[in-house]
Design a protein around this motif. Structure first.
Motif, PDB file in Angstrom:
ATOM      1  N   UNK A 162      -6.871   9.633   4.051  1.00  0.00           N
ATOM      2  CA  UNK A 162      -5.507   9.174   3.808  1.00  0.00           C
ATOM      3  C   UNK A 162      -4.876   8.662   5.101  1.00  0.00           C
ATOM      4  N   UNK A 163      -5.084   9.371   6.207  1.00  0.00           N
ATOM      5  CA  UNK A 163      -4.505   8.962   7.492  1.00  0.00           C
ATOM      6  C   UNK A 163      -5.056   7.608   7.927  1.00  0.00           C
ATOM      7  N   UNK A 164      -6.349   7.407   7.753  1.00  0.00           N
ATOM      8  CA  UNK A 164      -6.954   6.122   8.135  1.00  0.00           C
ATOM      9  C   UNK A 164      -6.363   4.988   7.300  1.00  0.00           C
ATOM     10  N   UNK A 165      -6.234   5.207   6.002  1.00  0.00           N
ATOM     11  CA  UNK A 165      -5.654   4.176   5.134  1.00  0.00           C
ATOM     12  C   UNK A 165      -4.222   3.872   5.540  1.00  0.00           C
ATOM     13  N   UNK A 166      -3.443   4.895   5.824  1.00  0.00           N
ATOM     14  CA  UNK A 166      -2.057   4.691   6.238  1.00  0.00           C
ATOM     15  C   UNK A 166      -1.966   3.924   7.558  1.00  0.00           C
ATOM     16  N   UNK A 167      -2.834   4.255   8.506  1.00  0.00           N
ATOM     17  CA  UNK A 167      -2.837   3.539   9.785  1.00  0.00           C
ATOM     18  C   UNK A 167      -3.167   2.070   9.594  1.00  0.00           C
TER      19      UNK A 167
END
Length: 72
Positions: free
Chosen positions: A14-19
């Protein structure tokens, strides 16, 4: 695989997608050097996620966690 491992992997993804999405929305046009730099960073992040997935899905990881729980 325990729920903690699934949660950790899900949070990282999720963090990678948000970044990636936040950079796409805010970033002006990038030059070739910046694009290549971001591609390399994404490649490194994917490798790290794959390593984390291997660790958390390893049977020994869960076994060590169970032993640690027994010590407490």
């Amino acid at each position: 695989m325990n729920i903690t491992a699934v949660a950790i992997v899900a949070i990282i993804c999720w963090a990678i997608v948000e970044l990636v999405n936040s950079k796409r929305k805010k970033a002006p046009k990038l030059n070739e050097t910046e694009i290549n730099s971001l591609k390399e960073e994404i490649t490194r992040l994917r490798e790290r996620v794959q390593n984390l997935e291997k660790i958390v899905t390893d049977e020994n990881y869960d076994l060590k966690k169970q032993f640690d729980n027994l010590k407490d």
